[in-house]
Scaffold this motif. Structure first.
Motif: not given
Length: 82
Positions: A29, A11, A21-22, A7, A27, A17-18, A9, A15, A32
């Protein structure tokens, strides 16, 4: 993640989630509005070996951290603390 795909991310800075993931290598991050980083990550994922490894990591993380049993146990832990 379910399809063993890493993924990206994109964001806001609040947030987490990034970071997840990293830190778990499934994923990347970026904020945006940071298009340069986003496209850099897209280019990195053109590498099949990296994409395959991160995709496997994504599936493993999803299977261990986002399943019904894990979620149930977390909820029960919180309920039992009260």
């Amino acid at each position: 993640m379910q399809n063993k795909i890493p993924v990206i991310c994109a964001t806001d800075k609040n947030t987490d989630i990034g970071n997840i993931a990293s830190e778990n290598n499934f994923g990347f991050s970026c904020i945006t509005s940071d298009l340069d980083s986003f496209f850099d990550y897209v280019n990195k994922l053109l590498n099949k070996d990296l994409r395959t490894k991160m995709g496997e990591n994504a599936f493993e993380y999803l299977s261990s951290e986002y399943n019904v049993e894990y979620t149930y146990n977390k909820i029960i832990e919180k309920i039992n603390l009260k």
